[in-house]
Write an enzyme that holds these catalytic residues in place. Structure first.
Site, PDB file in Angstrom:
ATOM      1  N   PHE A  93     -11.413 -15.996  39.504  1.00 28.93           N
ATOM      2  CA  PHE A  93     -11.778 -14.983  40.495  1.00 28.93           C
ATOM      3  C   PHE A  93     -13.198 -14.488  40.224  1.00 28.93           C
ATOM      4  CE2 PHE A  93      -7.545 -13.878  42.337  1.00 28.93           C
ATOM      5  CZ  PHE A  93      -7.964 -13.666  43.641  1.00 28.93           C
ATOM      6  N   HIS A  94     -14.175 -15.353  40.415  1.00 33.82           N
ATOM      7  CA  HIS A  94     -15.556 -14.885  40.301  1.00 33.82           C
ATOM      8  C   HIS A  94     -15.929 -14.203  41.609  1.00 33.82           C
ATOM      9  CE1 HIS A  94     -17.275 -18.233  42.678  1.00 33.82           C
ATOM     10  NE2 HIS A  94     -16.363 -18.993  42.083  1.00 33.82           N
ATOM     11  N   LEU A  95     -17.157 -13.826  41.768  1.00 27.31           N
ATOM     12  CA  LEU A  95     -17.568 -12.965  42.876  1.00 27.31           C
ATOM     13  C   LEU A  95     -17.192 -13.496  44.262  1.00 27.31           C
ATOM     14  CD1 LEU A  95     -18.912 -10.395  43.828  1.00 27.31           C
ATOM     15  CD2 LEU A  95     -21.109 -11.571  43.703  1.00 27.31           C
ATOM     16  N   GLU A 131     -13.356 -24.315  46.999  1.00 26.72           N
ATOM     17  CA  GLU A 131     -14.308 -24.867  46.006  1.00 26.72           C
ATOM     18  C   GLU A 131     -13.900 -26.262  45.578  1.00 26.72           C
ATOM     19  OE1 GLU A 131     -14.420 -21.909  42.896  1.00 26.72           O
ATOM     20  OE2 GLU A 131     -15.768 -20.676  44.093  1.00 26.72           O
TER      21      GLU A 131
END
Length: 89
Positions: free
Chosen positions: A14-16, A89
């Site tokens: 859970f990156h930006l 992604e």
């Protein structure tokens, strides 16, 4: 209340960008939504990006999405689908 568990699949967790996408989607629903990190029993309101980012959720982490309200089934289904897609992604 609808509840479903899945695991984070994208490499960076859970990156930006995923956190922003998740928060935007969560805010489209009227239901109260809770995200629980199963291993730590941390519960947050995922309608706040700061809440999501504070957990530092990485790949493989099991998360449970719960929703209660008029659109609970749709909320859980769409949020789980977003996680399972790896946030594109």
């Amino acid at each position: 209340m609808i509840t479903q568990t899945t695991a984070i699949r994208n490499e960076q967790g859970f990156h930006l960008r995923p956190a922003q996408m998740f928060t935007e989607l969560a805010n489209k629903f009227e239901s109260e939504i809770t995200l629980t990190v199963s291993s730590e029993d941390d519960k947050i309101n995922p309608k706040s990006i700061l809440n999501l980012m504070s957990l530092g959720i990485g790949k493989g982490t099991a998360v449970t999405i719960s929703a209660e309200g008029p659109d609970e089934a749709q909320a859980v289904a769409e949020l789980i689908a977003m996680i399972e897609s790896g946030f594109g992604e």
